[in-house]
Design a protein around this motif. Structure first.
Motif, PDB file in Angstrom:
ATOM      1  N   UNK A 176       7.380   0.693 -10.599  1.00 61.36           N
ATOM      2  CA  UNK A 176       7.718   1.042  -9.305  1.00 61.36           C
ATOM      3  C   UNK A 176       7.632   2.529  -8.807  1.00 61.36           C
ATOM      4  N   UNK A 177       6.525   2.995  -9.515  1.00 63.17           N
ATOM      5  CA  UNK A 177       6.205   4.370  -9.332  1.00 63.17           C
ATOM      6  C   UNK A 177       5.007   4.691  -8.748  1.00 63.17           C
ATOM      7  N   UNK A 178       4.775   5.753  -7.999  1.00 66.47           N
ATOM      8  CA  UNK A 178       3.611   6.217  -7.291  1.00 66.47           C
ATOM      9  C   UNK A 178       3.623   7.554  -7.510  1.00 66.47           C
ATOM     10  N   UNK A 224       1.041  -1.128  -0.027  1.00 67.80           N
ATOM     11  CA  UNK A 224      -0.026   0.006  -0.072  1.00 67.80           C
ATOM     12  C   UNK A 224       0.923   1.198   0.008  1.00 67.80           C
ATOM     13  N   UNK A 225       0.577   2.209  -0.933  1.00 59.76           N
ATOM     14  CA  UNK A 225       1.488   3.240  -1.030  1.00 59.76           C
ATOM     15  C   UNK A 225       0.577   4.404  -0.569  1.00 59.76           C
ATOM     16  N   UNK A 226       1.220   5.548   0.355  1.00 59.88           N
ATOM     17  CA  UNK A 226       0.510   6.701   0.846  1.00 59.88           C
ATOM     18  C   UNK A 226       1.137   7.855   0.608  1.00 59.88           C
ATOM     19  N   UNK A 227       0.737   9.023   0.639  1.00 61.43           N
ATOM     20  CA  UNK A 227       1.217  10.239   0.488  1.00 61.43           C
ATOM     21  C   UNK A 227       0.763  11.028   1.962  1.00 61.43           C
ATOM     22  N   UNK A 228       2.033  11.647   2.571  1.00 61.54           N
ATOM     23  CA  UNK A 228       1.565  12.328   3.614  1.00 61.54           C
ATOM     24  C   UNK A 228       1.866  13.747   3.641  1.00 61.54           C
ATOM     25  N   UNK A 229       1.987  14.722   4.537  1.00 63.12           N
ATOM     26  CA  UNK A 229       2.622  16.195   4.352  1.00 63.12           C
ATOM     27  C   UNK A 229       2.627  16.669   5.420  1.00 63.12           C
ATOM     28  N   UNK A 230       3.462  17.449   5.598  1.00 65.47           N
ATOM     29  CA  UNK A 230       3.682  18.349   7.077  1.00 65.47           C
ATOM     30  C   UNK A 230       4.070  19.811   6.680  1.00 65.47           C
ATOM     31  N   UNK A 288      -3.999   7.329  -0.129  1.00 64.15           N
ATOM     32  CA  UNK A 288      -3.224   6.286  -0.314  1.00 64.15           C
ATOM     33  C   UNK A 288      -3.947   5.327  -1.525  1.00 64.15           C
ATOM     34  N   UNK A 289      -3.049   4.236  -1.825  1.00 59.20           N
ATOM     35  CA  UNK A 289      -3.612   3.560  -2.910  1.00 59.20           C
ATOM     36  C   UNK A 289      -3.194   2.075  -2.592  1.00 59.20           C
ATOM     37  N   UNK A 290      -4.372   1.345  -2.988  1.00 58.54           N
ATOM     38  CA  UNK A 290      -3.928  -0.089  -2.393  1.00 58.54           C
ATOM     39  C   UNK A 290      -3.062  -0.937  -3.437  1.00 58.54           C
ATOM     40  N   UNK A 291      -2.598  -2.163  -2.956  1.00 59.17           N
ATOM     41  CA  UNK A 291      -1.720  -2.644  -3.615  1.00 59.17           C
ATOM     42  C   UNK A 291      -2.298  -3.461  -4.839  1.00 59.17           C
ATOM     43  N   UNK A 292      -3.320  -4.160  -4.526  1.00 53.97           N
ATOM     44  CA  UNK A 292      -3.760  -4.918  -5.734  1.00 53.97           C
ATOM     45  C   UNK A 292      -4.578  -4.290  -6.674  1.00 53.97           C
ATOM     46  N   UNK A 336       5.096   6.967   1.402  1.00 52.73           N
ATOM     47  CA  UNK A 336       5.293   5.894   2.400  1.00 52.73           C
ATOM     48  C   UNK A 336       4.516   4.782   2.053  1.00 52.73           C
ATOM     49  N   UNK A 337       5.065   3.695   2.558  1.00 55.48           N
ATOM     50  CA  UNK A 337       4.592   2.351   2.218  1.00 55.48           C
ATOM     51  C   UNK A 337       4.537   1.293   3.479  1.00 55.48           C
ATOM     52  N   UNK A 338       3.546   0.275   3.297  1.00 54.98           N
ATOM     53  CA  UNK A 338       3.355  -0.515   4.142  1.00 54.98           C
ATOM     54  C   UNK A 338       2.869  -1.852   3.262  1.00 54.98           C
ATOM     55  N   UNK A 339       2.946  -3.115   4.176  1.00 54.59           N
ATOM     56  CA  UNK A 339       2.511  -4.341   3.332  1.00 54.59           C
ATOM     57  C   UNK A 339       1.047  -4.504   3.916  1.00 54.59           C
ATOM     58  N   UNK A 340       0.655  -3.985   4.960  1.00 54.92           N
ATOM     59  CA  UNK A 340      -0.588  -4.656   5.685  1.00 54.92           C
ATOM     60  C   UNK A 340      -1.886  -3.787   5.501  1.00 54.92           C
ATOM     61  N   UNK A 341      -1.853  -2.343   5.662  1.00 57.40           N
ATOM     62  CA  UNK A 341      -3.035  -1.568   5.983  1.00 57.40           C
ATOM     63  C   UNK A 341      -3.330  -0.448   4.919  1.00 57.40           C
ATOM     64  N   UNK A 342      -4.349  -0.494   4.403  1.00 57.99           N
ATOM     65  CA  UNK A 342      -4.828   0.489   3.535  1.00 57.99           C
ATOM     66  C   UNK A 342      -5.071   1.823   4.515  1.00 57.99           C
ATOM     67  N   UNK A 343      -4.206   2.238   5.129  1.00 63.54           N
ATOM     68  CA  UNK A 343      -4.559   3.294   6.505  1.00 63.54           C
ATOM     69  C   UNK A 343      -4.146   4.811   6.048  1.00 63.54           C
ATOM     70  N   UNK A 344      -4.772   5.389   6.830  1.00 64.68           N
ATOM     71  CA  UNK A 344      -4.523   6.876   6.753  1.00 64.68           C
ATOM     72  C   UNK A 344      -3.545   7.474   8.074  1.00 64.68           C
ATOM     73  N   UNK A 345      -3.053   6.454   8.779  1.00 64.62           N
ATOM     74  CA  UNK A 345      -2.565   6.399  10.086  1.00 64.62           C
ATOM     75  C   UNK A 345      -0.834   6.347   9.693  1.00 64.62           C
ATOM     76  N   UNK A 346      -0.116   7.236   9.909  1.00 65.98           N
ATOM     77  CA  UNK A 346       1.318   7.367   9.741  1.00 65.98           C
ATOM     78  C   UNK A 346       2.014   5.957  10.326  1.00 65.98           C
ATOM     79  N   UNK A 347       1.423   6.067  11.955  1.00 62.65           N
ATOM     80  CA  UNK A 347       2.463   4.893  12.187  1.00 62.65           C
ATOM     81  C   UNK A 347       2.064   3.378  11.720  1.00 62.65           C
ATOM     82  N   UNK A 348       1.088   3.166  10.790  1.00 62.12           N
ATOM     83  CA  UNK A 348       0.931   2.146  10.209  1.00 62.12           C
ATOM     84  C   UNK A 348       2.064   1.874   9.027  1.00 62.12           C
ATOM     85  N   UNK A 349       2.700   3.007   8.527  1.00 59.09           N
ATOM     86  CA  UNK A 349       3.704   2.802   7.406  1.00 59.09           C
ATOM     87  C   UNK A 349       5.081   2.813   7.992  1.00 59.09           C
TER      88      UNK A 349
END
Length: 123
Positions: free
Chosen positions: A77-79, A33-39, A50-54, A97-110
């Motif tokens: 390999x681009x987002x 799962x790929x996400x974009x965050x901003x500060x 975010x955008x899901x993997x499959x 950001x990327x993570x294998x598990x969650x289609x999440x809006x929480x940064x701690x999941x990435x």
């Protein structure tokens, strides 16, 4: 693990468009799962999209919905984050950001993060 590198940031005027790109290294990018965050200045980091993997389903924060579009190209390999009708409040450092598990809006999941690319929007 993925290594992520963002690029495409810059200085634009309100109403302009900008496309951010994130290049990922790794053989199994398509599983993430790929996400974009901003500060923004003086702000906490916040979820953008975010955008899901499959199946490539996208989800957006209310602040950017209808203006930003996230997409991915698993063969390259681009987002991407297409940002239209930019506003001064979109000024921030944008992180991929990327993570294998969650289609999440929480940064701690990435657990994979790039260094960020700066976007500045003037009024």
């Amino acid at each position: 693990q993925l290594q992520l590198v963002e690029f495409g940031g810059g200085s634009v005027q309100a109403g302009d468009s900008l496309r951010l790109s994130c290049a990922a290294s790794g053989r199994v990018f398509w599983r993430y799962v790929m996400g974009w965050f901003r500060q923004g200045p003086g702000k906490e980091r916040e979820f953008v999209a975010h955008i899901t993997a499959d199946d490539g389903l996208a989800f957006y924060s209310d602040a950017v919905k209808g203006r930003f579009t996230i997409s991915r190209d698993n063969a390259k390999n681009m987002v991407y984050l297409q940002m239209n009708n930019l506003k001064p409040e979109d000024t921030a450092k944008y992180y991929c950001a990327a993570n294998r598990l969650y289609a999440s809006s929480e940064d701690h999941d990435y657990d994979n993060w790039g260094q960020g690319t700066q976007v500045f929007v003037s009024s």
